[in-house]
Design a protein around this motif. Structure first.
Motif, short mmCIF file in Angstrom:
data_model
loop_
_atom_site.label_atom_id
_atom_site.label_comp_id
_atom_site.label_asym_id
_atom_site.label_seq_id
_atom_site.Cartn_x
_atom_site.Cartn_y
_atom_site.Cartn_z
N PRO A 279 30.47 24.39 -15.37
CA PRO A 279 29.93 25.35 -14.40
C PRO A 279 28.58 25.90 -14.85
O PRO A 279 28.34 26.09 -16.06
N VAL A 280 27.71 26.16 -13.89
CA VAL A 280 26.37 26.66 -14.21
C VAL A 280 26.43 27.96 -15.02
O VAL A 280 25.70 28.09 -16.02
N LEU B 71 35.86 20.51 -20.31
CA LEU B 71 34.72 21.40 -20.46
C LEU B 71 34.01 21.19 -21.79
O LEU B 71 32.78 21.09 -21.84
N VAL C 72 28.64 28.95 -17.12
CA VAL C 72 29.08 28.62 -18.48
C VAL C 72 27.94 28.00 -19.27
O VAL C 72 27.72 28.32 -20.45
N VAL D 95 26.62 19.28 -15.93
CA VAL D 95 26.38 20.50 -15.15
C VAL D 95 26.19 20.16 -13.68
O VAL D 95 26.78 20.78 -12.80
N ALA E 68 21.30 23.79 -16.46
CA ALA E 68 21.83 24.80 -15.56
C ALA E 68 20.76 25.20 -14.53
O ALA E 68 21.06 25.36 -13.34
N ARG F 21 34.37 12.53 -16.64
CA ARG F 21 34.78 13.82 -16.10
C ARG F 21 36.09 14.28 -16.70
O ARG F 21 36.38 15.46 -16.77
N GLY G 295 29.41 19.19 -11.95
CA GLY G 295 30.43 20.22 -11.82
C GLY G 295 31.42 20.26 -12.96
O GLY G 295 32.32 21.10 -12.97
N GLN G 296 31.26 19.39 -13.94
CA GLN G 296 32.17 19.40 -15.09
C GLN G 296 31.96 20.66 -15.92
O GLN G 296 32.91 21.20 -16.48
#
Length: 328
Positions: A119-120, A38, A122, A113, A96, A34, A116-117
């Protein structure tokens, strides 16, 4: 006044010890990746381990003996990158879309995804951008045929993610066609005609590996390992065994017909490498079938890379095939 519970000796030691000697807090179960951020999460979602599949783009040029030229290597490097971008787009959009379901899965919940690393929105945005840019770049830098194959691959794979992966037999055909497209696109990029024997051998060879993978997953599920694909409960191991055995037989037949067809005996070579390569090809199929029969061919890339005997047979086959093409 409320009473406080007495400290245990372990807790007392931890609280009173100097900071450098204190026991580190227990892990909360969050995967260590994590912290990669991103960009690292996007890279992991793109499945770098799966990129080895895209090496198939060299198959048609290698079969035609047109692999080692500056133009060929440049085009193949470009096609490899574009196909990788398309595959990454599919993985991003798929993860996603399945993020909510993956969070309830014991292993998939660690995907970037789902965790939470990434975001959906993104993941959707990056996947959509790659899906648009890769075919556009192919049309500009390579050829319209390559762009058309990439568009067809994206449409087929996205349809697979949405619904086709739940349809018996069709799921096998879609995954197999994805491998066949990889093998075809290199030839289309260089304007190389694709022979019927190449298409038959490559297509059924891919079906052999795909169905052997599904068979292995079904065997492991029957052994109590749990299903990784919902559709596996609809297949029987007997049916999947029939499919990979049939595919192996057709792939061998197609290769033999290519090797033994009229005009296939080279006159500039001491030995008939084209015909001799049949032996190595059949040995490779038989060796891989050992793992398929055991139900341990669930990860084809690991089977190919880790089994020394299979790797050696593969090297021998490549050498014979290369000599056959060079003297054709």
């Amino acid at each position: 006044m409320t009473e406080t519970a007495p400290l245990t000796s372990a807790a007392r030691t931890r609280d009173t010890a100097p900071p450098e000697q204190r026991t580190p807090p227990r892990s909360t179960g969050t995967p260590p990746h994590r912290s990669t951020g991103l960009l690292g999460g996007l890279l992991r979602t793109a499945r770098p381990k799966q990129w080895v599949k895209n090496v198939l783009v060299v198959a048609a040029p290698a079969a035609a003996g047109e692999l080692f030229s500056v133009r060929a290597l440049t085009q193949l490097a470009l096609v490899f990158a574009l196909f990788t971008a398309c595959a990454a787009a599919v993985y991003l959009i798929n993860d996603a879309r399945d993020a909510e379901a993956d969070r309830a899965h014991p292993t998939k919940r660690h995907r970037p995804v789902a965790a939470g690393q990434v975001p959906v929105p993104v993941a959707h945005a990056v996947g959509g951008a790659l899906a648009v840019l890769a075919p556009a770049a192919a049309a500009w830098l390579s050829s319209p045929q390559v762009a058309a194959v990439l568009v067809a691959y994206l449409a087929m794979q996205l349809a697979y993610c949405v619904s086709l992966k739940h349809v018996l037999v069709v799921d096998l055909v879609v995954v197999t066609t994805g491998f066949l497209m990889r093998a075809m696109v290199g030839g289309l990029a260089l304007g190389i005609p694709l022979s019927r024997w190449f298409l038959i051998t490559t297509g059924f060879g891919a079906l052999f590996m795909v169905s052997a993978k599904r068979y292995s997953e079904a065997v492991q599920m029957a052994g109590g390992a749990g299903a990784t694909r919902a559709l596996l409960t609809e297949y029987t191991t007997g049916y999947l065994r029939f499919v990979w055995q049939l595919a192996a037989g057709v792939a061998v037949l197609g290769y033999c017909l290519w090797a033994l067809e009229e005009g296939g005996v080279p006159h500039t070579s001491v030995l008939p490498w084209r015909q001799l390569s049949v032996v190595a090809f059949i040995l490779a199929i038989l060796r891989y079938a050992v793992f398929a029969d055991r139900g341990t061919a669930g990860e084809p890339e690991e089977v190919v890379l880790r089994d020394r005997a299979l790797a050696l047979i593969g090297v021998v086959w490549l050498a014979m095939y290369g000599l056959a093409v060079a003297n054709w």
